[in-house]
Design a protein around this motif. Structure first.
Motif, PDB file in Angstrom:
ATOM      1  N   ARG A   1       0.826  -1.215   0.000  1.00  0.00           N
ATOM      2  CA  ARG A   1       0.000   0.000   0.000  1.00  0.00           C
ATOM      3  C   ARG A   1       0.860   1.265   0.000  1.00  0.00           C
ATOM      4  NH1 ARG A   1      -4.538  -2.164   4.273  1.00  0.00           N
ATOM      5  NH2 ARG A   1      -5.667  -3.442   2.764  1.00  0.00           N
ATOM      6  N   ALA A   2       1.947   1.244   0.761  1.00  0.00           N
ATOM      7  CA  ALA A   2       2.839   2.416   0.805  1.00  0.00           C
ATOM      8  C   ALA A   2       3.482   2.644  -0.556  1.00  0.00           C
ATOM      9  CB  ALA A   2       3.902   2.226   1.887  1.00  0.00           C
ATOM     10  N   LYS A   3       3.888   1.578  -1.228  1.00  0.00           N
ATOM     11  CA  LYS A   3       4.480   1.700  -2.564  1.00  0.00           C
ATOM     12  C   LYS A   3       3.465   2.293  -3.543  1.00  0.00           C
ATOM     13  CE  LYS A   3       7.871  -2.048  -2.414  1.00  0.00           C
ATOM     14  NZ  LYS A   3       8.214  -3.385  -2.954  1.00  0.00           N
ATOM     15  N   ARG A   4       2.226   1.830  -3.446  1.00  0.00           N
ATOM     16  CA  ARG A   4       1.183   2.366  -4.330  1.00  0.00           C
ATOM     17  C   ARG A   4       0.949   3.848  -4.078  1.00  0.00           C
ATOM     18  NH1 ARG A   4      -3.090  -2.536  -3.788  1.00  0.00           N
ATOM     19  NH2 ARG A   4      -2.007  -3.995  -5.155  1.00  0.00           N
ATOM     20  N   ARG A   5       0.902   4.226  -2.802  1.00  0.00           N
ATOM     21  CA  ARG A   5       0.674   5.644  -2.484  1.00  0.00           C
ATOM     22  C   ARG A   5       1.833   6.508  -2.973  1.00  0.00           C
ATOM     23  NH1 ARG A   5      -2.626   3.502   1.871  1.00  0.00           N
ATOM     24  NH2 ARG A   5      -0.860   2.982   3.203  1.00  0.00           N
ATOM     25  N   LEU A   6       3.062   6.025  -2.814  1.00  0.00           N
ATOM     26  CA  LEU A   6       4.213   6.780  -3.299  1.00  0.00           C
ATOM     27  C   LEU A   6       4.164   6.884  -4.820  1.00  0.00           C
ATOM     28  CD1 LEU A   6       6.872   8.254  -2.758  1.00  0.00           C
ATOM     29  CD2 LEU A   6       8.028   6.032  -2.875  1.00  0.00           C
ATOM     30  N   ALA A   7       3.884   5.789  -5.494  1.00  0.00           N
ATOM     31  CA  ALA A   7       3.799   5.808  -6.956  1.00  0.00           C
ATOM     32  C   ALA A   7       2.691   6.747  -7.423  1.00  0.00           C
ATOM     33  CB  ALA A   7       3.554   4.395  -7.492  1.00  0.00           C
ATOM     34  N   GLY A   8       1.568   6.749  -6.724  1.00  0.00           N
ATOM     35  CA  GLY A   8       0.463   7.643  -7.079  1.00  0.00           C
ATOM     36  C   GLY A   8       0.831   9.106  -6.934  1.00  0.00           C
ATOM     37  N   ARG A   9       1.654   9.411  -5.960  1.00  0.00           N
ATOM     38  CA  ARG A   9       2.088  10.796  -5.767  1.00  0.00           C
ATOM     39  C   ARG A   9       3.139  11.204  -6.790  1.00  0.00           C
ATOM     40  NH1 ARG A   9       0.118   9.172  -0.949  1.00  0.00           N
ATOM     41  NH2 ARG A   9      -0.751  10.757   0.456  1.00  0.00           N
TER      42      ARG A   9
END
Length: 177
Positions: free
Chosen positions: A154-162
């Motif tokens: 989830r953290a990787k997805r949030r970073l990628a989304g940003r």
């Protein structure tokens, strides 16, 4: 790995002091680093007969708890430096355009990193900077391996989304009967 002698503890201290120091330096206020590291090893001394065979995750977990106690009531500030790709060109020469792209990318990455919640930063840091496997990182956070893996995803997805807010969101799961 019960530690019975001062010499055995000294060996553990020498083997892990640098890692614990780096771990704390990346996360804590510079004025508290030495105290937190010292308290971590004091706790290890007090519990020396109960230390696991690999004390590194235990030491990280203890240091983490001490940092949380030191910063209770305050939002933890990120002390991690975001490091990205090395020289782009194989021959070591970069054009001004390449340098500008790298600088822009670093600015975007730093901004994206800072916009993450501290919990996301911590999960990513354990994976990237501390290079802990899921089992050891879960020990540091005091959760199961599966919970850590989910938090990391989830953290990787949030970073990628940003980093790429224009990218389409992953498709929602559809239920089929």
């Amino acid at each position: 790995m019960p530690i019975d002698t001062e010499a055995q503890f000294t060996d553990v201290y020498r083997a892990h002091y640098g890692d614990v120091l780096r771990f704390v330096r990346r996360r804590a206020d510079p004025m508290t680093v030495d105290d937190i590291v010292g308290e971590t090893f004091l706790a290890a001394w007090r519990r020396r007969r109960e230390l696991p065979d690999d004390p590194r995750p235990w030491l990280f977990g203890t240091a983490r708890k001490l940092m949380l106690n030191a910063h209770r009531g305050l939002r933890r500030q990120s002390a991690l430096v975001v490091q990205i790709q090395r020289a782009a060109a194989a021959d070591g020469h970069e054009s001004m355009a390449d340098v500008a792209i790298q600088v822009e990318g670093r600015i975007d990455l730093v901004a994206a990193w800072r916009s993450l919640a501290p919990a996301d930063q911590e999960v990513l840091a354990l994976n990237v900077w501390e290079q802990l496997d899921a089992r050891d990182a879960a020990k540091v956070l005091g959760c199961t391996r599966a919970a850590y893996a989910m938090r990391l995803t989830r953290a990787k997805r949030r970073l990628a989304g940003r980093l790429n807010p224009a990218a389409p969101a992953s498709p929602a799961l559809s239920l089929t009967h």
